[in-house]
Design a protein around this motif. Structure first.
Motif, PDB file in Angstrom:
ATOM      1  N   SER A  74      39.857  53.662  46.783  1.00 39.46           N
ATOM      2  CA  SER A  74      40.336  55.039  46.908  1.00 39.46           C
ATOM      3  C   SER A  74      39.550  55.847  47.920  1.00 39.46           C
ATOM      4  N   ASN A  75      38.292  55.504  48.122  1.00 38.14           N
ATOM      5  CA  ASN A  75      37.464  56.303  49.030  1.00 38.14           C
ATOM      6  C   ASN A  75      37.218  55.625  50.369  1.00 38.14           C
ATOM      7  N   PHE A  76      37.788  54.432  50.556  1.00 39.52           N
ATOM      8  CA  PHE A  76      37.534  53.719  51.802  1.00 39.52           C
ATOM      9  C   PHE A  76      38.043  54.486  53.019  1.00 39.52           C
ATOM     10  N   ASN A  77      39.237  55.108  52.909  1.00 41.22           N
ATOM     11  CA  ASN A  77      39.760  55.854  54.054  1.00 41.22           C
ATOM     12  C   ASN A  77      38.789  56.941  54.486  1.00 41.22           C
ATOM     13  N   HIS A  78      38.315  57.725  53.504  1.00 41.02           N
ATOM     14  CA  HIS A  78      37.419  58.816  53.840  1.00 41.02           C
ATOM     15  C   HIS A  78      36.094  58.285  54.379  1.00 41.02           C
ATOM     16  N   GLU A  79      35.577  57.221  53.789  1.00 31.61           N
ATOM     17  CA  GLU A  79      34.316  56.643  54.278  1.00 31.61           C
ATOM     18  C   GLU A  79      34.452  56.195  55.729  1.00 31.61           C
ATOM     19  N   ARG A  80      35.541  55.520  56.028  1.00 27.30           N
ATOM     20  CA  ARG A  80      35.742  55.048  57.407  1.00 27.30           C
ATOM     21  C   ARG A  80      35.950  56.213  58.363  1.00 27.30           C
ATOM     22  N   TRP A  81      36.633  57.232  57.902  1.00 28.45           N
ATOM     23  CA  TRP A  81      36.826  58.431  58.722  1.00 28.45           C
ATOM     24  C   TRP A  81      35.483  59.083  59.044  1.00 28.45           C
ATOM     25  N   VAL A  82      34.584  59.158  58.070  1.00 30.01           N
ATOM     26  CA  VAL A  82      33.246  59.719  58.300  1.00 30.01           C
ATOM     27  C   VAL A  82      32.483  58.877  59.312  1.00 30.01           C
ATOM     28  N   ILE A  83      32.551  57.560  59.178  1.00 32.84           N
ATOM     29  CA  ILE A  83      31.872  56.666  60.123  1.00 32.84           C
ATOM     30  C   ILE A  83      32.397  56.905  61.531  1.00 32.84           C
ATOM     31  N   VAL A  84      33.706  57.037  61.654  1.00 35.15           N
ATOM     32  CA  VAL A  84      34.326  57.277  62.958  1.00 35.15           C
ATOM     33  C   VAL A  84      33.870  58.614  63.540  1.00 35.15           C
ATOM     34  N   ALA A  85      33.861  59.663  62.718  1.00 40.78           N
ATOM     35  CA  ALA A  85      33.444  60.982  63.198  1.00 40.78           C
ATOM     36  C   ALA A  85      32.037  60.922  63.775  1.00 40.78           C
ATOM     37  N   ASN A  86      31.129  60.266  63.078  1.00 40.59           N
ATOM     38  CA  ASN A  86      29.758  60.130  63.568  1.00 40.59           C
ATOM     39  C   ASN A  86      29.698  59.279  64.830  1.00 40.59           C
ATOM     40  N   ALA A  87      30.484  58.198  64.847  1.00 40.94           N
ATOM     41  CA  ALA A  87      30.454  57.282  65.986  1.00 40.94           C
ATOM     42  C   ALA A  87      30.980  57.938  67.255  1.00 40.94           C
ATOM     43  N   VAL A  88      32.036  58.727  67.124  1.00 39.81           N
ATOM     44  CA  VAL A  88      32.587  59.416  68.295  1.00 39.81           C
ATOM     45  C   VAL A  88      31.563  60.392  68.866  1.00 39.81           C
ATOM     46  N   GLN A  89      30.900  61.149  67.987  1.00 37.64           N
ATOM     47  CA  GLN A  89      29.875  62.069  68.471  1.00 37.64           C
ATOM     48  C   GLN A  89      28.712  61.304  69.089  1.00 37.64           C
ATOM     49  N   GLY A  90      28.382  60.160  68.528  1.00 37.94           N
ATOM     50  CA  GLY A  90      27.327  59.341  69.126  1.00 37.94           C
ATOM     51  C   GLY A  90      27.655  58.951  70.552  1.00 37.94           C
ATOM     52  N   GLN A  91      28.911  58.583  70.796  1.00 39.91           N
ATOM     53  CA  GLN A  91      29.323  58.257  72.161  1.00 39.91           C
ATOM     54  C   GLN A  91      29.267  59.486  73.058  1.00 39.91           C
TER      55      GLN A  91
END
Length: 539
Positions: A380-397
């Motif tokens: 149930s929380n995988f979508n949100h977890e992956r979305w958070v990872i993506v948000a951080n990763a995009v800012q990292g780039q």
């Protein structure tokens, strides 16, 4: 450092060679006698850096690069601004040990490279999402910009220095900084919109609980990720970001009392799913839970591995194998629970841990969701977890794009700035394109999240989210390779001008593993699409 706080140095106090050099650059009016030997020799050594005068007479003996560097003809008694910035960051001049060496400001001159005030936007193109730069965008309103301003100032004034400290020291974030996050309700807001926000004052009042949406949360994640320190991003409550939703959404009323202390930064929680036997293959979990004879407790035995924040958590949202499937339990730290730190590619401050459960008694009311239906809770929380990872990763780039554009403009090679070389511009173009396309795809999915229920997100966004995450992790590694070539030897050094690049390159592979491995998610994305292909579809 404000110029008005420093004494002005007149030309009479400066050696002839320095005056001539300065005249050529700044067109100073030269008056008074010209001295040939003052302040340009061993024991009496001054230099100019960005209009500021530094007395290096005593410091030269302990200069990390050796005294000979400072006694070179193009350094002693000279304006060394360009040379300094080819070797050091601006922040070096702000360190107390170097600030004490300042003598004053050259008369009639002003600093050109003074640090921007706290809360400022990057002046570098593509250094921030276009919405933050003031360009009209349909997804964002005034409350989003207020949240961004508060977070940027908080990061610059408080959190950035903490991020730097824990990266080098390996110590966990200070309790004071956790509680500052609690005052701003950062821990609550990083769980997205929902009833858990009711009655809270969010981000210093920048947004009302009923207004809060996923774009506000996106801004918070990305502003925190501006530090560039992955350790800080993970250490600063990522355990709660992924570990608390099972309690909020599936926990019984008897255990909800733990939530306020977690929001306040006084208690800590982690998600304990991964094992040596089960990573992306959640069904492979071997940690077991069996009911006690009186049916009042679960008896838990087994282990968990790579648990972020686990070494300092008070609670663990834990996946266990029960008689007919998987079950989720909230396990408090107590007898039979032991955590050991795992050494990873980044700082131990994130508290990454190996956890063992040895006949741990867990009250039956700590069951999260239904018995043997734990997979539903986990997914149930995988979508949100992956979305958070993506948000951080995009800012990292984006951080790396910002740094690369700065460095390519100031670093000279073969007689001209790097950015004048076509091959460097080609690499920069690819890096910018990756960051911008990633941000756009992320915001597109975020908009859909705002207009879907949690169940609809699981049905319609699981595939796109999986594909986005595997795309982000792939292009991130491409950018790591390109920026390493632009920074050269500095990109493999854990200090100095290339430190952020080195850290990015060293830890970029995390994004391809956390929240589901890159290959597994690519396959998931296609399988989700496959479900929606009509049976009668033909070319």
């Amino acid at each position: 450092m404000a110029s008005k706080q420093l004494k002005e140095i007149t030309v009479e106090e400066w050696p002839r060679s320095a005056i001539l050099s300065f005249f050529a650059v700044a067109q100073l009016s030269i008056v008074g006698p010209l001295w040939d030997s003052q302040h340009n020799q061993d024991g009496d050594l001054w230099v100019i850096i960005d209009a500021k005068v530094f007395d290096l007479s005593k410091f030269s003996a302990i200069h990390p690069g050796g005294k000979a560097v400072l006694l070179a003809d193009d350094v002693r008694g000279q304006d060394v601004t360009e040379l300094f910035y080819s070797l050091h960051k601006s922040e070096v001049l702000l360190r107390p040990q170097y600030a004490r060496l300042r003598k004053g400001i050259v008369k009639g001159q002003e600093e050109q490279f003074a640090p921007l005030p706290h809360g400022s936007l990057s002046p570098i193109p593509y250094g921030a999402p276009v919405v933050i730069q003031g360009i009209l965008f349909p997804y964002y309103g005034d409350s989003h910009r207020r949240v961004q301003k508060v977070l940027r100032t908080l990061m610059d004034e408080v959190l950035r220095s903490e991020a730097q400290d824990i990266e080098s020291s390996g110590q966990r974030i200070s309790q004071k900084v956790f509680e500052i996050g609690g005052e701003y309700q950062l821990h609550a807001t990083r769980l997205g919109p929902g009833k858990h926000l009711k009655g809270l004052t969010l981000v210093g009042g920048a947004v009302k609980p009923e207004e809060f949406d996923y774009f506000h949360e996106l801004i918070i994640h990305q502003e925190l990720a501006r530090s560039g320190y992955r350790t800080f991003q993970d250490a600063y409550w990522v355990g709660a970001v992924i570990g608390l939703p099972p309690v909020l959404n599936f926990g019984r009323p008897e255990i909800q009392h733990i939530v306020p202390d977690i929001f306040a930064g006084k208690k800590f929680i982690s998600l304990a799913i991964s094992e040596a036997f089960a990573g992306s293959d959640v069904a492979g979990i071997r940690c077991t839970a069996k009911l006690s004879d009186d049916k009042k407790f679960w008896i838990v035995n087994g282990s968990k591995k790579w648990i972020t924040n686990g070494h300092f958590s008070d609670y663990f949202s834990t996946g266990v194998r029960t008689d007919k499937g998987l079950t989720m339990l909230l396990i408090p730290r107590g007898p039979g629970v032991e955590t050991k730190p795992i050494k990873t590619a980044y700082s131990p401050a994130a508290g990454t841990a190996y956890i063992t459960f040895d006949n741990v008694k867990v009250p039956i009311e700590n069951t999260l969701g239904e018995v043997n239906q734990g997979l539903k809770v986990i997914l149930s929380n995988f979508n949100h977890e992956r979305w958070v990872i993506v948000a951080n990763a995009v800012q990292g780039q984006r951080n790396i794009v910002d740094a690369a554009l700065r460095w390519a403009s100031q670093r000279k090679a073969f007689g001209k700035p790097l950015i004048e070389l076509a091959i460097v511009r080609a690499k920069l173009a690819q890096m910018i394109s990756r960051a911008e396309s990633s941000q756009t795809w992320l915001e597109h999915i975020t908009y859909q999240m705002n207009h879907m229920t949690y169940a609809e997100q699981s049905q319609y966004l699981a595939g796109p989210m999986a594909l986005l995450k595997q795309y982000i992790s792939g292009v991130g590694q491409d950018t790591a390779r390109d920026v390493t070539q632009i920074f050269g030897g500095r990109a493999i050094t854990q200090s100095g001008l290339g430190a952020a690049v080195e850290l990015f390159h060293r830890t970029i592979a995390y994004d391809a593993i956390l929240g589901g491995s890159e290959d597994v998610l690519a396959d998931l994305g296609v399988r989700q699409a496959q479900k929606f292909i009509p049976k009668n579809a033909r070319l």
